[in-house]
Design a protein around this motif. Structure first.
Motif, PDB file in Angstrom:
ATOM      1  N   GLU A  90       0.775  -1.038  -0.192  1.00  0.00           N
ATOM      2  CA  GLU A  90       0.063  -0.152  -0.114  1.00  0.00           C
ATOM      3  C   GLU A  90       0.885   1.234   0.080  1.00  0.00           C
ATOM      4  O   GLU A  90       0.313   2.348  -0.644  1.00  0.00           O
ATOM      5  N   LYS A  94       1.094   4.228  -3.228  1.00  0.00           N
ATOM      6  CA  LYS A  94       0.467   5.489  -2.963  1.00  0.00           C
ATOM      7  C   LYS A  94       1.103   6.444  -3.979  1.00  0.00           C
ATOM      8  O   LYS A  94       0.337   7.398  -4.468  1.00  0.00           O
ATOM      9  N   PRO A  98      -2.809   6.428  -9.934  1.00  0.00           N
ATOM     10  CA  PRO A  98      -3.834   7.537  -9.937  1.00  0.00           C
ATOM     11  C   PRO A  98      -5.165   7.173  -9.086  1.00  0.00           C
ATOM     12  O   PRO A  98      -5.132   5.933  -8.226  1.00  0.00           O
ATOM     13  N   GLU A  99      -5.653   8.188  -8.598  1.00  0.00           N
ATOM     14  CA  GLU A  99      -6.951   7.985  -7.624  1.00  0.00           C
ATOM     15  C   GLU A  99      -7.789   7.074  -7.852  1.00  0.00           C
ATOM     16  O   GLU A  99      -8.218   6.031  -6.969  1.00  0.00           O
ATOM     17  N   GLY A 100      -8.420   6.630  -8.992  1.00  0.00           N
ATOM     18  CA  GLY A 100      -9.208   5.828  -9.475  1.00  0.00           C
ATOM     19  C   GLY A 100      -8.602   4.058  -9.054  1.00  0.00           C
ATOM     20  O   GLY A 100      -9.300   3.310  -8.612  1.00  0.00           O
ATOM     21  N   SER A 101      -7.311   3.876  -9.143  1.00  0.00           N
ATOM     22  CA  SER A 101      -6.494   2.830  -8.934  1.00  0.00           C
ATOM     23  C   SER A 101      -6.602   2.698  -7.699  1.00  0.00           C
ATOM     24  O   SER A 101      -6.942   1.393  -6.931  1.00  0.00           O
ATOM     25  N   ILE A 102      -6.466   3.506  -6.769  1.00  0.00           N
ATOM     26  CA  ILE A 102      -6.468   3.383  -5.323  1.00  0.00           C
ATOM     27  C   ILE A 102      -7.793   3.213  -4.847  1.00  0.00           C
ATOM     28  O   ILE A 102      -8.041   2.161  -3.964  1.00  0.00           O
ATOM     29  N   THR A 103      -8.860   3.799  -5.348  1.00  0.00           N
ATOM     30  CA  THR A 103     -10.248   3.435  -4.781  1.00  0.00           C
ATOM     31  C   THR A 103     -10.553   2.229  -5.320  1.00  0.00           C
ATOM     32  O   THR A 103     -11.244   1.561  -4.438  1.00  0.00           O
ATOM     33  N   TYR A 105      -8.752  -0.394  -5.438  1.00  0.00           N
ATOM     34  CA  TYR A 105      -7.817  -1.325  -4.421  1.00  0.00           C
ATOM     35  C   TYR A 105      -8.663  -1.303  -3.125  1.00  0.00           C
ATOM     36  O   TYR A 105      -9.056  -2.457  -2.552  1.00  0.00           O
ATOM     37  N   ASN A 106      -9.000  -0.145  -2.780  1.00  0.00           N
ATOM     38  CA  ASN A 106      -9.757  -0.037  -1.368  1.00  0.00           C
ATOM     39  C   ASN A 106     -11.098  -0.500  -1.259  1.00  0.00           C
ATOM     40  O   ASN A 106     -11.438  -1.128  -0.120  1.00  0.00           O
TER      41      ASN A 106
END
Length: 199
Positions: A90, A94, A98-103, A105-106
């Motif tokens: 994680e 970071k 990009p934000e979409g990929s982190i979203t 994953y979460n």
């Protein structure tokens, strides 16, 4: 040679020519190719360890069961490892995802049990194996993918730390008498009708 021809001629090498080594230039190309392997959301949960030192290669060969002599004779051994610490993955992702990929994953990965997250990470490393074997074949380098290794001993010998060895690939050049090459033992595969469905 097109890729179909390459696939028809690639095979799992059983016996290597111990006197023929892969050039450093080709090894560097293979490292660059592994860096470009695909992974889900570009998570890259891996480390690839290239072993050329004969003493170290011998140590690893001796904890590789029936694969011992392939490793000893091959030019190099490549160990494929997966991150075994979820927090490390994680923190690594970071800065560049990009934000979409982190979203994604979460919401879809992080909600899994720990074993499920680690399984997902390890599956990405298997994606890299196919990429690597194809690259070797394109470069006329012979290869032997091996799950038959003592993973715990590999981790001890190479000191992989937060990375878990999953499998290894011996690479080099075949012995001209290797019985497994397609010119001696033709490939055996299921028919296209049995494995492909077109809708």
């Amino acid at each position: 040679m097109n890729f179909l021809n390459i696939a028809e001629n690639r095979y799992t090498t059983k016996k290597y020519n111990p006197n023929k080594k892969i050039t450093e230039e080709k090894i560097e190309d293979l490292k660059k190719i592994l860096r470009l392997c695909p992974s889900s959301i570009n998570c890259q949960p891996w480390k690839f360890i290239f072993i050329s030192d004969e003493k170290l290669k011998k140590q690893l060969a001796e904890v590789s069961y029936w694969n011992e002599y392939k490793i000893k004779e091959a030019s190099h051994l490549v160990i494929f490892t997966a991150i075994d610490d979820i927090a490390k993955l994680e923190n690594q992702m970071k800065p560049y995802l990009p934000e979409g990929s982190i979203t994604f994953y979460n919401e879809f990965i992080k909600t899994l049990p720990e074993s499920g997250i680690k399984s997902w990470m390890q599956h990405q490393v298997y994606l890299s194996l196919g990429f690597f074997l194809s690259a070797c074949a394109c470069m006329k380098i012979d290869s032997t993918p091996m799950e038959g290794i003592n993973k715990e001993k590999y981790a001890e010998i190479v000191k992989t730390g937060e990375y878990k060895p999953l499998f290894a690939v011996a690479i080099g050049y075949r012995d001209e008498n290797d019985h497994n090459q397609p010119s001696i033992s033709p490939k055996s595969r299921l028919s296209i009708e049995k494995i492909i469905q077109s809708l």
